[in-house]
Scaffold this active site. Structure first.
Site, short mmCIF file in Angstrom:
data_model
loop_
_atom_site.label_atom_id
_atom_site.label_comp_id
_atom_site.label_asym_id
_atom_site.label_seq_id
_atom_site.Cartn_x
_atom_site.Cartn_y
_atom_site.Cartn_z
N ASP A 142 0.87 -1.18 0.00
CA ASP A 142 0.00 0.00 0.00
C ASP A 142 0.91 1.23 0.00
OD1 ASP A 142 -2.33 1.71 0.51
OD2 ASP A 142 -1.44 1.91 2.50
N ASP A 179 -1.70 -0.61 6.02
CA ASP A 179 -1.95 -0.06 7.35
C ASP A 179 -3.38 0.39 7.56
OD1 ASP A 179 -1.65 3.43 7.31
OD2 ASP A 179 -1.55 2.19 5.52
N ASP A 224 -7.12 -1.56 3.47
CA ASP A 224 -6.14 -2.60 3.13
C ASP A 224 -6.52 -3.96 3.71
OD1 ASP A 224 -4.45 -0.76 1.84
OD2 ASP A 224 -3.58 -0.16 3.75
#
Length: 639
Positions: free
Chosen positions: A335, A535, A539
């Protein structure tokens, strides 16, 4: 024996019962052998059975429990049967040295159990050291005075006082004071971290020279250290697939050993003319040397040692299976925001359409003040710095990967991506499009706002790349990771700008949470074992889909932390490299242990029928290989 040692014996027996039993058994075996050699047969036949009982009680209990409750055979029972068989053979032939051989078998098995217990205790001590980082009490400021209360009784909103040099009792936000905290016990950071008003501090960290007053913002049981302890305890309880396979194999293998052992007690006299005494003795040695003790010890000590090592480095493995999996990873999806970047973006430019910048900030802050997204936090922080006041929005709803909507004074307000905001307004601020493109090309994120069907303007936000991100990507490539991709809901220009800076070739931008899952699935079809590092709440689906989900421990949302398999405690991205190396090293040690265990069993079996080894020598070889394999696994305790 001194009076001090005698007085401590009950405590030693309670703390190390296996070791005490092995020591007493050893003394009795030695006395039994001496009395037998001296011709005191009656006394020897009293002492040696006592050695059998004391040294073999625990193994007999465990073996019989497994037999009667689970209807299965295990190696403990095989050892006891072999020892009793040797004793019976000695009484039958009046060759009482066989009784000593059986006692030595019991003794060495007891010593092996004590050594394995000690080895496992080293691992458990390393993990349970986390428990010592928790405080039982805290000093709370209530009703104008300081009180000492149990940490379990703390409530949200309580104000806790932490004096210089003290252990922080629970997670909290600093509302008064300034100090440097040693976070190494929790996050693995080697240098103290400065904390001031507004910063979060964690339970288990050690306060420096300044006094702090904290405000409790979550229940004590939700603190970072308590979550770590629960997850590590869970990791100790769960056996990874490889260990489960070995345990299933052991039960089938034990049955085969018993059947073959019975055949060896019956067949050789008829086929090869062996005497019955020799046949039974060889069969008993076969039961000992063919038992898979070393094979059973090949995996779990290694993986638990790896988990303990990772915990000391700020890498939390939720179970041994993930330590195995991370070593097999061949592709990694990252990410962007909060993972490759710091997740602490700042507003760098505001451009209003026809309305004022103040109205633009009022509408944006009104919605984003109810959002958990780091971009929203940056907008709210900037509005506060500009001393902007705003009304509370109602009916606020987050649209994952798109933006946020709500009502202000009965009118629809929207903040988010250009396409999302454009679809909800009557006209578009084309004059700002060129400026937006310029910001995006230079790696900035552009957020648009609209109110009552009219565009208000845009806010350019910049997020800084983590200092260690580029070197981490480079090291991952050196480790042979076949594919590294970046996933983001941000626009393509911003994403590619950051990717170029980090050395990532493959970028997937403007993704919704379900799109991130699709990318991970696609990578799994090609590389099979894929890791996802993230995080945020958006996600979580991709973290769950990945073969190994990895969350940033400090910046990560609760959902991401619960979903992930591995947590990087200090948001130190470079520890991902350490985790992969640790996983690969654990795989190597496990393979070495399995090969060694199987190889030693084969050698002992050959020696039993070719070299005619004695029962004690067979026991030494069998139990020695078990201890060596266990100690081999403890190598992972070293960094």
């Amino acid at each position: 024996m001194s009076s001090l040692t005698v007085s401590r014996f009950p405590a030693l027996l309670k703390e190390h019962p296996d070791a005490v039993a092995a020591i007493v058994c050893g003394i009795l075996v030695f006395l039994g052998w001496i009395t037998l050699q001296s011709g005191w047969l009656g006394l020897a036949l009293l002492i040696l059975p006592a050695a059998y009982v004391i040294g073999g009680y625990e193994s007999a209990r465990e073996g019989l429990t497994t037999l009667f409750e689970e209807k299965e055979l295990d190696v403990d029972l095989l050892m006891i049967v072999a020892a009793l068989g040797a004793a019976a053979l000695g009484l039958w032939r009046r060759e009482y040295d066989f009784i000593v051989d059986g006692a030595i078998l019991i003794l060495i098995f007891a010593i092996s159990g004590a050594l394995e217990g000690y080895a496992m205790q080293r691992t458990e001590r390393s993990i349970r050291g986390l428990m010592s980082l928790t405080s039982d009490t805290a000093r709370v400021w209530r009703n104008g005075q300081e009180k000492e209360v149990a940490v379990a009784d703390l409530q949200i909103g309580d104000k806790v006082i932490v004096r210089p040099g003290e252990l922080v009792p629970t997670d909290g936000l600093v509302i008064e004071g300034f100090s440097s905290l040693n976070q190494a016990p929790i996050t693995g950071e080697s240098m103290p971290v400065e904390k001031t008003i507004g910063d979060e501090v964690f339970a288990g960290t050690i306060n420096g020279n300044g006094a702090l007053k904290l405000k409790i913002h979550q229940p004590p049981e939700s603190s970072l250290i308590q979550r770590v302890i629960r997850l590590v305890e869970q990791a100790q309880m769960e056996a990874p697939p490889s260990q489960q396979f070995i345990e299933r194999f052991e039960r089938s293998y034990a049955k085969v050993i018993v059947i073959v052992g019975i055949l060896l007690m019956i067949v050789p006299p008829f086929l090869w003319g062996w005497s019955w005494e020799t046949t039974i003795y060889r069969a008993l040695i076969f039961l000992v040397v063919a038992s898979p003790c070393a094979l059973m010890a090949a995996i779990m000590p290694t993986l638990l040692s790896g988990i303990a090592n990772g915990a000391r480095q700020g890498i939390l493995f939720k179970n041994g299976a993930q330590l195995e999996q991370i070593g097999r990873v061949r592709a990694i999806a990252f990410d962007k925001t909060g993972t490759l970047t710091t997740g602490n973006p700042e507003v760098v430019q505001i451009m209003a359409a026809s309305q004022s910048e103040q109205q633009l900030l009022q509408v944006a802050a009104s919605l984003e003040s109810l959002s958990e997204h780091p971009i929203g936090a940056a907008i709210v922080k900037f509005a506060q710095q500009q001393q902007i006041e705003w009304r509370s929005a109602t009916n606020v709803q987050a649209h994952a990967g798109q933006g946020i909507t709500g009502e202000i004074n009965g009118q629809l307000a929207i903040v988010g991506k250009a396409a999302f905001v454009c679809s909800q307004v009557n006209s578009w601020a084309n004059t700002l499009t060129a400026s937006a493109q310029h910001f995006e090309e230079t790696g900035k994120t552009v957020v648009w706002a609209a109110y009552a069907g009219k565009p208000l303007g845009m806010i350019a936000i910049s997020d800084t790349v983590r200092p260690e991100a580029a070197s981490t990507i480079r090291q991952l490539k050196q480790l042979g990771i076949g594919e590294i991709v970046m996933l983001t809901g941000d626009n393509e220009r911003t994403a590619r700008s950051i990717a170029r800076e980090l050395g990532i070739e493959q970028v997937y931008s403007e993704l919704l949470p379900e799109h991130k899952v699709d990318v991970v699935r696609s990578l799994q079809r090609q590389y099979h074992t894929v890791a996802m590092v993230g995080d945020g709440i958006n996600d979580a689906p991709a973290l769950a889909q990945a073969s190994v989900g990895i969350a940033m421990g400090t910046a990560g949302s609760d959902v991401a932390l619960e979903t992930a398999d591995i947590v990087l405690m200090a948001d130190r991205l470079e520890r991902l490299v350490n985790a992969i190396r640790l996983g690969r090293r654990s795989q190597q040690v496990v393979k070495q242990n399995i090969v060694f265990a199987l190889g030693f069993i084969v050698l002992l079996l050959i020696a039993n029928f070719v070299s005619q080894i004695t029962l004690p020598l067979g026991v030494v070889g069998h139990e020695g290989s078990t201890v060596l394999v266990t100690l081999s696994g403890l190598r992972l305790l070293k960094r």
